[in-house]
Design an enzyme around this catalytic site. Structure first.
Site, short mmCIF file in Angstrom:
data_model
loop_
_atom_site.label_atom_id
_atom_site.label_comp_id
_atom_site.label_asym_id
_atom_site.label_seq_id
_atom_site.Cartn_x
_atom_site.Cartn_y
_atom_site.Cartn_z
N GLY A 87 -23.75 -15.79 -3.18
CA GLY A 87 -24.01 -15.64 -1.68
C GLY A 87 -24.40 -13.84 -1.72
CE LYS A 110 -30.54 -5.67 -4.64
NZ LYS A 110 -31.81 -5.94 -6.16
CG ASP A 122 -18.85 -1.21 -5.62
OD1 ASP A 122 -20.30 -1.96 -5.73
OD2 ASP A 122 -19.48 0.28 -6.12
N GLY A 123 -19.86 -4.00 -3.80
CA GLY A 123 -20.99 -4.13 -2.48
C GLY A 123 -21.71 -2.93 -2.14
CG ASP A 249 -28.64 -16.30 -8.10
OD1 ASP A 249 -29.08 -16.73 -9.49
OD2 ASP A 249 -28.18 -15.07 -8.31
CG ASP A 259 -32.22 -9.83 -7.42
OD1 ASP A 259 -32.08 -9.14 -7.41
OD2 ASP A 259 -31.47 -11.39 -7.13
P1 AMP Z 1 -27.77 -10.33 -9.10
O1 AMP Z 1 -27.64 -10.28 -10.42
O2 AMP Z 1 -28.57 -9.14 -8.42
O3 AMP Z 1 -29.19 -11.81 -8.67
O4 AMP Z 1 -26.54 -10.71 -8.71
C1 AMP Z 1 -26.23 -11.81 -8.54
C2 AMP Z 1 -24.34 -12.40 -7.38
O5 AMP Z 1 -23.83 -10.91 -7.91
C3 AMP Z 1 -25.26 -11.88 -6.07
O6 AMP Z 1 -24.20 -12.65 -5.72
C4 AMP Z 1 -24.84 -9.84 -5.77
O7 AMP Z 1 -24.88 -10.46 -4.42
C5 AMP Z 1 -23.75 -10.06 -6.41
N1 AMP Z 1 -23.84 -8.20 -6.53
C6 AMP Z 1 -24.24 -7.93 -8.10
N2 AMP Z 1 -23.73 -6.39 -8.07
C7 AMP Z 1 -22.97 -6.54 -6.64
C8 AMP Z 1 -22.23 -4.89 -6.24
N3 AMP Z 1 -21.82 -4.13 -6.57
N4 AMP Z 1 -21.18 -5.90 -5.65
C9 AMP Z 1 -20.48 -7.54 -5.16
N5 AMP Z 1 -21.47 -7.90 -5.32
C10 AMP Z 1 -22.51 -7.95 -6.91
MG MG Z 2 -29.71 -11.77 -6.98
#
Ligand code: AMP
Ligand code: MG
Length: 480
Positions: A87, A110, A122-123, A249, A259
């Protein structure tokens, strides 16, 4: 003048388990770092209004524009082969902007704060990786490769903690949609058949409206997504792009590249090229990308099974018939693209061999992938090694066998071989200047030369230089 946002939020009308409504978390001191004026114009938005205080507050998540309905999307996905619930953990979909031409695009922030899907994160996002996404996605767009785009990057005035403290930033991403293979996996695993069907109908309507009346519209959806992905990955291979994290994803239903985490462009041709520090097994190496795309499409097919046929056995049979075509489909796109790169406009049975030999020579002689094609395109093939000369002679003979002037051949090649790619060391230069010294001029210059990669300008020549040989391979990091 207002920014001219025009929201109509169809995703927010899906069953509620597909998302969580919430606002971005406000930040203390937003500042605009880069605004994509030409994209703003294409979208019917007013750049001046986007760049003023109110406009920047929107990019920062501090102000919700009229008509937006912010939400975090739910999805799952196979990460390095393992299934996880995911998510939007650090992104918020503001909504869908409908352009004056009637085109519908997602507007997503983002790095906009925690959500119920954040797990341990940390979002937030750091400035370097968000600028990286901005540069590479815009370069991909200029290379005519389907991709999400970047409208703006703002700094937040807050720090994020990674290995060290880094300036926080938010990227505004524009996408045909954020529907992913992982969105379907989520619905198939956790939701009802009705909800899965609602998602599939939604995807058809939004991306493949011709299929709404197909005899088996979900099979049609599978076929179309497969075609789009086969074509997309062929385009990646043709320019030497390594995505780096092809989890399900991170594969879209629209066929856009999405991404930009640990991605990078290959310099020396080597199918084993991996940049991501965490991809220790080379799962997502350059040469594996077509197989992984096929694997991901198989996961997509699995998630559609309940919709393909009432009887599971029959559904599996239908799905298998479709996905069995992936390798041939991919190769057709790739071969078509390779022929264009070599200036071929006819088809000969031996073409594949000729191409394979060139790639093999690049590999054994450690030649730069982009610049090998650049040298052919500019007729600057000055190799003295016998096997390279022999190959060149065979290629010259091949192009002589088609009804095309030399000028036409070279023009075709210019259109299909970029003069430059965003070299990793150049991207790093930009990030160092911007993040450490607050100097955005290095980025502006790079964006400028990348904006028309087929121009073959004098300035691009400088940017075409491969990196100095180094003992340390280039590494990218997921800690975005
Ligand atoms: P990604 O590798 O960017 O495709 O991210 C994989 C998952 O990790 C996704 O669900 C992202 O929303 C989550 N995610 C990545 N970085 C963060 C972060 N700093 N805080 C919260 N969720 C993250
Ligand atoms: Mg992603």
């Amino acid at each position: 003048m207002n920014a001219n946002w025009n929201f109509d939020n169809s995703y927010a009308r899906l069953p509620e388990r597909f998302f969580t409504r919430l606002h971005p978390t406000p930040v203390s001191d937003p500042k605009l770092v880069v605004l994509n004026r030409s994209l703003a114009e294409e979208l019917g938005l007013h750049a001046e209004a986007l760049a003023n205080e109110e406009g920047v507050a929107v990019f920062a998540g501090n102000r919700i524009p009229e008509g937006a309905e912010p939400l975090a999307q739910a999805y799952a996905g196979h990460q390095f082969g393992y299934f996880n619930m995911l998510g939007d953990g650090r992104a918020i979909l503001l909504g869908e902007h409908v352009t004056p031409n009637g085109e519908r695009v997602d507007i997503q922030l983002k790095g906009s704060g925690r959500t119920p899907y954040s797990r341990g994160g940390d979002g937030r996002a750091a400035l370097g990786p968000m600028l990286r996404e901005y540069i590479i996605s815009e370069a991909m767009h200029a290379l005519r490769i389907p991709t999400t785009r970047s409208l703006a990057v703002v700094t937040t005035g807050e720090v994020v903690i990674r290995d060290t403290e880094l300036p926080g930033a938010i990227l505004t991403r524009v996408a045909a949609s954020h529907l992913r293979v992982g969105t379907f996996q989520y619905a198939a695993r956790f939701l009802s058949k009705e909800e899965l069907q609602a998602l599939a109908d939604y995807a058809l309507k939004r991306h493949y409206p011709n299929g709404e009346h197909a005899p088996n519209r979900y099979l049609f959806l599978l076929e179309e997504v497969m075609k789009k992905q086969a074509e997309l990955v062929a385009k990646w291979q043709l320019v030497g792009f390594v995505h780096g994290v092809m989890n399900t994803d991170n594969m879209t239903i629209s066929g856009e590249t999405i991404d930009y985490g640990p991605c990078a462009f290959m310099d020396v041709y080597d199918p084993r090229t991996v940049f991501s520090s965490i991809d220790t097994q080379g799962r997502y190496a350059y040469g594996n990308q077509p197989y992984i795309a096929g694997w991901n499409i198989a996961r997509f097919a699995e998630s559609l099974l309940p919709l393909l046929h009432e009887k599971q056995e029959k559904a599996i049979e239908l799905a298998q018939e479709v996905i069995a075509q992936f390798p041939t489909l991919y190769e057709t796109y790739w071969l078509q693209g390779m022929r264009a790169k070599l200036g071929l406009c006819t088809e000969e049975a031996e073409d594949k061999k000729l191409i394979g030999e060139l790639l093999h020579l690049m590999y054994t002689h450690r030649l730069d992938y982009t610049n090998t094609f650049r040298a052919l395109t500019l007729d600057e093939w000055h190799f003295c090694e016998k096997e390279l000369c022999d190959w060149y002679t065979r290629w010259q003979q091949r192009i002589a066998r088609q009804d095309m002037t030399k000028e036409e051949v070279y023009e075709r090649m210019r259109q299909n071989n970029p003069a430059i790619i965003p070299r990793n060391y150049r991207v790093e230069e930009v990030l160092a200047a911007a993040v450490e010294h607050g100097d955005d001029t290095v980025m502006e210059r790079l964006l400028q030369v990348l904006s028309d990669p087929h121009a073959y300008t004098k300035e691009q020549k400088e940017y075409a230089k491969p990196p100095e040989p180094s003992d340390r391979p280039y590494r990218t990091f997921c800690g975005t």
